[in-house]
Write an enzyme that holds these catalytic residues in place. Structure first.
Site, PDB file in Angstrom:
ATOM      1  N   HIS A  98      14.145  11.610  16.442  1.00  0.00           N
ATOM      2  CA  HIS A  98      14.805  11.353  15.163  1.00  0.00           C
ATOM      3  C   HIS A  98      15.991  10.399  15.259  1.00  0.00           C
ATOM      4  O   HIS A  98      16.247   9.612  14.339  1.00  0.00           O
ATOM      5  CB  HIS A  98      15.291  12.699  14.612  1.00  0.00           C
ATOM      6  CG  HIS A  98      16.086  12.621  13.357  1.00  0.00           C
ATOM      7  ND1 HIS A  98      15.518  12.344  12.138  1.00  0.00           N
ATOM      8  CD2 HIS A  98      17.408  12.781  13.113  1.00  0.00           C
ATOM      9  CE1 HIS A  98      16.458  12.347  11.205  1.00  0.00           C
ATOM     10  NE2 HIS A  98      17.613  12.611  11.771  1.00  0.00           N
TER      11      HIS A  98
ATOM     12  N   SER B 169      17.928   9.157   8.140  1.00  0.00           N
ATOM     13  CA  SER B 169      17.966  10.591   7.945  1.00  0.00           C
ATOM     14  C   SER B 169      18.537  10.887   6.554  1.00  0.00           C
ATOM     15  O   SER B 169      18.066  10.316   5.572  1.00  0.00           O
ATOM     16  CB  SER B 169      18.807  11.185   9.074  1.00  0.00           C
ATOM     17  OG  SER B 169      18.596  12.532   9.194  1.00  0.00           O
ATOM     18  N   TRP B 170      19.563  11.738   6.427  1.00  0.00           N
ATOM     19  CA  TRP B 170      20.212  11.885   5.109  1.00  0.00           C
ATOM     20  C   TRP B 170      20.667  10.531   4.578  1.00  0.00           C
ATOM     21  O   TRP B 170      20.678  10.310   3.362  1.00  0.00           O
ATOM     22  CB  TRP B 170      21.399  12.841   5.194  1.00  0.00           C
ATOM     23  CG  TRP B 170      22.332  12.652   4.038  1.00  0.00           C
ATOM     24  CD1 TRP B 170      23.532  12.014   4.052  1.00  0.00           C
ATOM     25  CD2 TRP B 170      22.095  13.036   2.675  1.00  0.00           C
ATOM     26  NE1 TRP B 170      24.075  11.986   2.776  1.00  0.00           N
ATOM     27  CE2 TRP B 170      23.211  12.608   1.919  1.00  0.00           C
ATOM     28  CE3 TRP B 170      21.047  13.695   2.028  1.00  0.00           C
ATOM     29  CZ2 TRP B 170      23.311  12.829   0.543  1.00  0.00           C
ATOM     30  CZ3 TRP B 170      21.141  13.905   0.652  1.00  0.00           C
ATOM     31  CH2 TRP B 170      22.261  13.482  -0.071  1.00  0.00           C
TER      32      TRP B 170
ATOM     33  N   ASP C 243       9.689  12.881  15.622  1.00  0.00           N
ATOM     34  CA  ASP C 243      10.878  13.301  14.883  1.00  0.00           C
ATOM     35  C   ASP C 243      10.651  14.735  14.396  1.00  0.00           C
ATOM     36  O   ASP C 243       9.797  14.973  13.539  1.00  0.00           O
ATOM     37  CB  ASP C 243      11.095  12.330  13.710  1.00  0.00           C
ATOM     38  CG  ASP C 243      12.366  12.611  12.931  1.00  0.00           C
ATOM     39  OD1 ASP C 243      12.807  13.773  12.901  1.00  0.00           O
ATOM     40  OD2 ASP C 243      12.901  11.649  12.342  1.00  0.00           O
TER      41      ASP C 243
ATOM     42  N   GLY D  20      23.409  13.556   7.999  1.00  0.00           N
ATOM     43  CA  GLY D  20      23.863  14.915   7.715  1.00  0.00           C
ATOM     44  C   GLY D  20      23.136  15.450   6.486  1.00  0.00           C
ATOM     45  O   GLY D  20      21.962  15.756   6.582  1.00  0.00           O
TER      46      GLY D  20
HETATM   47  N1  STX Z   1      19.772  16.301   8.401  1.00  0.00           N
HETATM   48  C1  STX Z   1      19.279  15.087   8.879  1.00  0.00           C
HETATM   49  C2  STX Z   1      20.352  14.125   9.232  1.00  0.00           C
HETATM   50  O1  STX Z   1      20.792  13.384   8.407  1.00  0.00           O
HETATM   51  C3  STX Z   1      18.787  17.229   7.934  1.00  0.00           C
HETATM   52  C4  STX Z   1      20.847  14.147  10.588  1.00  0.00           C
HETATM   53  N2  STX Z   1      20.243  14.769  11.518  1.00  0.00           N
HETATM   54  N3  STX Z   1      20.985  14.657  12.647  1.00  0.00           N
HETATM   55  C5  STX Z   1      22.014  13.970  12.394  1.00  0.00           C
HETATM   56  O2  STX Z   1      21.966  13.615  11.103  1.00  0.00           O
HETATM   57  C6  STX Z   1      23.044  13.680  13.415  1.00  0.00           C
HETATM   58  C7  STX Z   1      22.612  12.525  14.271  1.00  0.00           C
HETATM   59  C8  STX Z   1      24.359  13.385  12.735  1.00  0.00           C
HETATM   60  C9  STX Z   1      23.165  14.896  14.322  1.00  0.00           C
END
Ligand code: STX
Length: 332
Positions: free
Chosen positions: A304, A121-122, A276, A49
């Protein structure tokens, strides 16, 4: 989301042996849980997120015979309260550095000296921030879909770059924002997401969240989009992400890669999908160049999401390798 394809890649579903709530200050209660082997090698899972929350399948990246698996929902989302989906949500005490402190308070509360930190990701952003602040508490780092919140990463996804690949979905993302405000989408969304009126923040939260949910997989995943489309979680996800991005994560530009010297001695794996679109490979590559000791695994046929088959397999391979290299709760 349908995870049947993961049955051949990840460990079987398991239930937690313990759950709890951590009081982290300012009235926030953070949901946490432990699964796997209570005497095993500790690992903490950092979700994405920000604002995404954990899910049961996140336990499945780790051998439950070997690992003591800790999942928690970051402030304001998932099962943590107060929830950022509430109309009067207040995010003033929700920043990167609050989360870093929460992680270390959770570690100490659970009586863990050092743990593996696993985040995508985050979750990779937060893992780098935590590890650079507390390097002595981190035994290994497993990072996926690298995101460091630099200006050009945010501009790529929220200010037009990714619209080159998804012009159809981009149209839906910009729809709630009047034409004259579209030059600064993060700020324009902020005005709507912070409005207490559900008629204002509701559609904005949904459009923000669906943009991300529809573009994080190599091929469309309608179930993922639906699972993130309930009003409370979509609003919480959008509000928290937007608040973090508006404030550039309370980081100096380029900070997490510039400061990687603090963690280069820690065994690490970087997993990145070639396609990604949310956190393009340029950032993983920059991290790889700055931290050449970490293993760099580029998955040529993935986007991603951690649920992409090639990504899930690479992540499991990383945790299996570190499991084999040993290390219980008290080992070096
Ligand atoms: N946000 C990147 C991230 O952490 C910019 C993220 N992207 N998608 C997700 O998390 C989900 C899988 C939770 C939809």
């Amino acid at each position: 989301m349908n995870h049947a394809h993961l049955d051949d890649i990840l460990y079987p579903p398991i239930e937690p042996y313990e759950t709890g709530e951590l009081l982290v200050g300012e009235g926030n209660r953070v949901y946490w849980e432990q699964s796997g082997n209570p005497q095993g090698k500790p690992v903490v899972f950092l979700h994405g997120g920000p604002g995404g929350g954990t899910a049961p399948w996140h336990r499945r990246f780790f051998d439950p015979e070997v690992y003591r698996i800790v999942l928690f929902d970051q402030r304001g989302c998932g099962r943590s309260t107060p929830h950022a989906g509430d109309p009067d949500a207040d995010l003033r005490h929700n920043t990167t550095w609050h989360l870093v402190a929460d992680i270390d308070l959770l570690r100490r509360t659970l009586g863990i000296d050092r743990w593996m930190v696993f985040g995508g990701s985050w979750g990779s952003t937060l893992a780098l921030a935590y590890a650079e602040a507390h390097p002595h508490t981190v035994s290994e780092l497993v990072l996926r879909g690298i995101f460091t919140l630099r200006a050009h990463e945010l501009e790529w996804f929220y200010e037009g770059g990714a619209s080159a690949l998804f012009p159809d979905l981009w149209e839906q993302f910009i729809a709630p924002i009047p034409v004259l405000e579209r030059a600064r989408m993060i700020e324009a969304y902020h005005r709507r997401l912070s409005d207490p009126d559900p008629a204002v923040h509701g559609p904005a939260g949904l459009a923000w969240t669906r943009w991300e949910a529809s573009t994080v997989t190599l091929l469309p995943d309608a179930e993922l989009v639906e699972s993130m489309s309930d009003p409370a979680s979509a609003t919480a996800f959008a509000r928290i992400e937007n608040h973090y991005f508006l404030n550039r994560g309370w980081l100096r530009e380029g900070q997490l890669i510039a400061d990687v010297g603090a963690i280069r001695h820690i065994p690490g794996v970087i997993v990145q999908g070639r396609y990604d679109v949310c956190t393009p490979m340029m950032t993983a590559w920059d991290l790889h160049r700055a931290w050449p000791e970490a293993e760099f695994v580029m998955v040529p046929d993935a986007g991603h999401s951690a649920a992409e088959p090639g990504i899930a397999a690479a992540l499991r391979a990383a945790t299996d390798r570190f499991a084999a290299s040993g290390g219980g709760a008290d080992s070096e």
